[in-house]
Enzyme design. Sequence first.
Site, PDB file in Angstrom:
ATOM      1  N   CYS A 280       0.862  -1.176   0.000  1.00 20.57           N
ATOM      2  CA  CYS A 280       0.000   0.000   0.000  1.00 20.57           C
ATOM      3  C   CYS A 280       0.899   1.226   0.000  1.00 20.57           C
ATOM      4  O   CYS A 280       2.102   1.115  -0.210  1.00 20.57           O
ATOM      5  CB  CYS A 280      -0.962  -0.013   1.193  1.00 20.57           C
ATOM      6  N   THR A 281       0.355   2.398   0.223  1.00 23.78           N
ATOM      7  CA  THR A 281       1.138   3.633   0.098  1.00 23.78           C
ATOM      8  C   THR A 281       2.245   3.742   1.126  1.00 23.78           C
ATOM      9  O   THR A 281       3.403   3.975   0.788  1.00 23.78           O
ATOM     10  CB  THR A 281       0.219   4.857   0.206  1.00 23.78           C
TER      11      THR A 281
END
Length: 433
Positions: A280-281
Amino acid sequence: MRGCCAVISAPAMPICLCPVSTRSIVNINVNVKLKNKAVFLLNQRRFKKLCSASLRVSPPKPNTQHFVGEAEAEVKEDDFVVVNFYCFVFIKDPEAEVASHLSFLKDLDIHGRVYLNEQGINAQYSGPSKDALLYVEWLREDDRFSHMLVQISPALNGHAFPKLKLRYKPSLVQLEGGVSHLPLVDPSMRATPLAPSEWRKRLEVMNGIDEASNENINKNYILLDVRNGYEWDIGHFQGAQRPYVDCFRSTSFGLSPAEDIASDPLANVDKEKTDILMYCTGGIRCDVYSTILRQQGFQNLYTLKGGVSHYLKNEGPAEWVGNLFVFDSRLSLPPSTYKPKSVVKACRSEQVSENNTFARCYICGSQVSELRHRNRANLDCNLLFLCCADCVEDLKGCCGVNCIAAPRLRPVLPGHQRYKKWHIYRDFDCKAS
């Protein structure tokens, strides 16, 4: 770390969207001591060690995203940066912890989101570097937070958040049913973190670039993007399937009912023999969701340590295509934001993709020229969507005829501008008439 964001989904066919520290609440004498100039300079030197490499940016320029090389000047005290970090750790009295943070931050120019509860802290904020780094240094003096990874990126147009929200929040990440019942503070229940270099090595093998580099890597794997579909739409790792959700709250990988199995990449996989590589980020969503998968019997869970932002800083855009969606006013950041272009060029060229043809207009399906979402001009909708230049012009920043006819329609903003409060546009129309 990021929660939900309303968007129009890209359609399949084009349509018209630990022991507890005994630190007490900070008193005024400590604040004064920490905030004097001499201590700040000391803190700034310490902070360089914190992030492995110092952040360097060029003087601010309007509507640019440039990250200069090692030979350039260090970040200045007044240069704005965005800071991201999270840490799962038991906090006995989170309300007192919140009061402590508020006391320390009251004289600092910091905007953003800082949430605390019994399971730890999750923070994303912007500010001039002298204030932003001072907060990190103060926090890391607490043994509970001394080990956490802190990530920094430039904010060339000032604050990336409108104001500071620092409060107790029951869930550090928004997920259906909450996360307070999950064993987040138990590292053994979370996925195994992989350093960016190891992550890259695995992807190279999986994508057939370096078959002979590591024969021990399991070829039975799933590359799982634990973000939202609209984030994938402007950038992702090669080989990752587009998530079928547009709000992390409703993520249900490995939990899908029979009718949704076709869209669930974890449906019917061997939980004991399949490697699940999650990203994810910034890492927090993977850490949270991996505990759910662990409880569901998935044995071989791995996450990208520090998420995509940490990867791009260390490895550049190898195996990555497009930009990175971020949950602040910048919205979209190219890989060069995190790694100097001079270093990126040193990466093996065959592993760096410049192919952005995957990004399509949500309205007509044509390729977009810029990997950046925009808000619809209709205030009563305000959804984020990707839109080509022609559709922006033809539909006045909206997604269809009905949207154009909405009573509270704002003008189409040029460049990377973001919409302000409605009264600004309403009052302007009244004066014009």
